[in-house]
Design a protein around this motif. Structure first.
Motif, PDB file in Angstrom:
ATOM      1  N   LEU A  16      -5.486  -2.929 -11.364  1.00 36.72           N
ATOM      2  CA  LEU A  16      -5.427  -1.765 -10.338  1.00 36.72           C
ATOM      3  C   LEU A  16      -6.163  -2.226  -9.025  1.00 36.72           C
ATOM      4  CD1 LEU A  16      -8.210   0.063 -12.852  1.00 36.72           C
ATOM      5  CD2 LEU A  16      -5.844   0.557 -12.444  1.00 36.72           C
ATOM      6  N   ARG A  17      -6.555  -3.403  -8.975  1.00 37.40           N
ATOM      7  CA  ARG A  17      -6.484  -3.953  -7.733  1.00 37.40           C
ATOM      8  C   ARG A  17      -5.283  -4.199  -6.958  1.00 37.40           C
ATOM      9  NH1 ARG A  17      -9.195  -9.734  -6.781  1.00 37.40           N
ATOM     10  NH2 ARG A  17     -11.162  -8.760  -7.470  1.00 37.40           N
ATOM     11  N   VAL A  18      -4.494  -4.900  -7.516  1.00 32.41           N
ATOM     12  CA  VAL A  18      -3.035  -5.181  -6.999  1.00 32.41           C
ATOM     13  C   VAL A  18      -2.349  -3.723  -6.696  1.00 32.41           C
ATOM     14  CG1 VAL A  18      -0.622  -6.020  -7.270  1.00 32.41           C
ATOM     15  CG2 VAL A  18      -2.915  -7.336  -7.897  1.00 32.41           C
ATOM     16  N   SER A  19      -2.497  -2.733  -7.533  1.00 33.99           N
ATOM     17  CA  SER A  19      -1.705  -1.270  -7.206  1.00 33.99           C
ATOM     18  C   SER A  19      -2.431  -1.010  -6.066  1.00 33.99           C
ATOM     19  CB  SER A  19      -2.074  -0.633  -8.698  1.00 33.99           C
ATOM     20  OG  SER A  19      -1.392  -0.929 -10.001  1.00 33.99           O
ATOM     21  N   SER A  20      -3.710  -0.962  -5.873  1.00 30.85           N
ATOM     22  CA  SER A  20      -4.189  -0.528  -4.775  1.00 30.85           C
ATOM     23  C   SER A  20      -3.804  -1.312  -3.222  1.00 30.85           C
ATOM     24  CB  SER A  20      -5.974  -0.513  -4.853  1.00 30.85           C
ATOM     25  OG  SER A  20      -6.508  -0.130  -3.555  1.00 30.85           O
ATOM     26  N   GLN A  21      -3.595  -2.527  -3.537  1.00 31.40           N
ATOM     27  CA  GLN A  21      -3.100  -3.303  -2.500  1.00 31.40           C
ATOM     28  C   GLN A  21      -1.688  -2.777  -2.288  1.00 31.40           C
ATOM     29  OE1 GLN A  21      -3.680  -7.095  -4.011  1.00 31.40           O
ATOM     30  NE2 GLN A  21      -5.798  -7.228  -3.425  1.00 31.40           N
TER      31      GLN A  21
END
Length: 331
Positions: free
Chosen positions: A37-42
């Protein structure tokens, strides 16, 4: 880079889960989802604000690989099918918008060169075909083509022909994109030939009023298929930090989504050609119908594609939106 450690950790968890998801502990599964989820946001931030194609591509590949692990074992449902049609397809098209623009330019440039040459050069018109053939084409054959069969049979034949052109433009992209460029240029030249002959004869209205009702949607679908082929060619030519096989497999998952989605688009354009183009309607009604359908499709691709990309979708087969994963986790 500040995020490099978390990216490497995500890669490690994805590799281990890819071999056997049972190797991960419960804490590691939670960590994998959190990092995904963090990398998707990035990725969404990089696409929107940074303008760094290399970083965006690297993050897209990470999100695609982690999404395959996070969502790959979930049961299929009608919701998954609906998400594929309404979100994954537009995301794949949006993700390929630059090669689609190149595909469009190749076709339009080929069309314009041929059409302008014939429209301005009597010698080119004379060389295009014998006079009797040109007269029959302009006065009878071109218009008669659209009413040569009952609507359903004609639409089915048109759908088959268009789908074949789209599949060829897409499928040949794996050969370094050269055949895809050839297919696009050849089709542009063929359409430009007809346009040039009508313009040279002073009857451009007949050409445009018969081409535009279905052609706006039909050619847009061809441009999209060509863009998918160019992406495959790009993966074969410049796989980056991936092996060529891995690059082709990754782009192939997006290209397959595009091709499957275009089946419906070609079906609709075939129905327009079979039932609208040659219909005994006022010109404004035929053109307006084609324009409304085309605008609805393009608007949907832009709006839904951007929204899906913001949710972390890249258009690869089997992806699920990051926001959906978030809501499931919070429930």
């Amino acid at each position: 880079m500040a995020n490099e450690a978390s990216w490497r950790r995500l890669d490690e968890l994805v590799r281990r889960a890819g071999r056997d998801p049972r190797q991960l502990t419960s804490a590691e599964v939670d960590e994998l989802l959190h990092l995904h989820l963090r990398v998707s946001s990035q990725l969404s931030t990089a696409r929107t604000h940074l303008g760094d194609p290399e970083l965006t591509g690297a993050l897209s590949r990470r999100v695609a690989r982690s999404a395959a692990v996070v969502h790959g074992t979930r049961p299929r449902s009608w919701r998954t099918v609906v998400d594929g049609v309404t979100r994954t397809f537009p995301a794949a098209v949006w993700h390929a918008r630059l090669p689609i623009a190149v595909s469009t330019v190749v076709f339009v440039a080929s069309f314009a060169v041929m059409a302008i040459w014939l429209a301005l050069s009597p010698a080119a018109v004379a060389a295009a075909a014998p006079e009797a053939v040109r007269e029959a084409y302009l006065e009878r054959d071109f218009e008669a083509y659209y009413s040569s069969e009952p609507g359903t049979a004609f639409a089915a034949r048109v759908f088959t022909n268009n789908a074949a052109v789209g599949a060829l433009a897409f499928g040949m992209g794996v050969l370094w994109a050269v055949p895809t460029l050839y297919v696009l240029a050849l089709n542009g030249i063929n359409v430009g030939l007809a346009a040039g002959l009508f313009h040279a004869a002073g009857d451009a209205t007949t050409f445009w009023t018969l081409i535009l009702p279905h052609g706006m949607l039909e050619l847009t679908a061809v441009f999209i298929a060509g863009g998918a082929g160019l992406r495959l060619g790009g993966a074969a030519l410049a796989p980056g930090d991936r092996t060529r096989a891995a690059a082709l497999a990754e782009e192939g998952r997006r290209a397959v989504v595009i091709v499957l989605g275009l089946v419906l688009v070609f079906l609709v354009s075939g129905l327009l050609e079979g039932y609208v183009t040659a219909a005994p309607w006022p010109t404004w009604a035929r053109l307006g119908t084609g324009a409304v359908v085309w605008a609805a499709f393009v608007g949907w691709i832009v709006v839904a594609g951007r929204r899906a990309a913001a949710d972390g979708l890249t258009g690869a087969l089997g992806e699920r939106p990051a926001t959906a994963a978030t809501s499931r986790r919070g429930s």
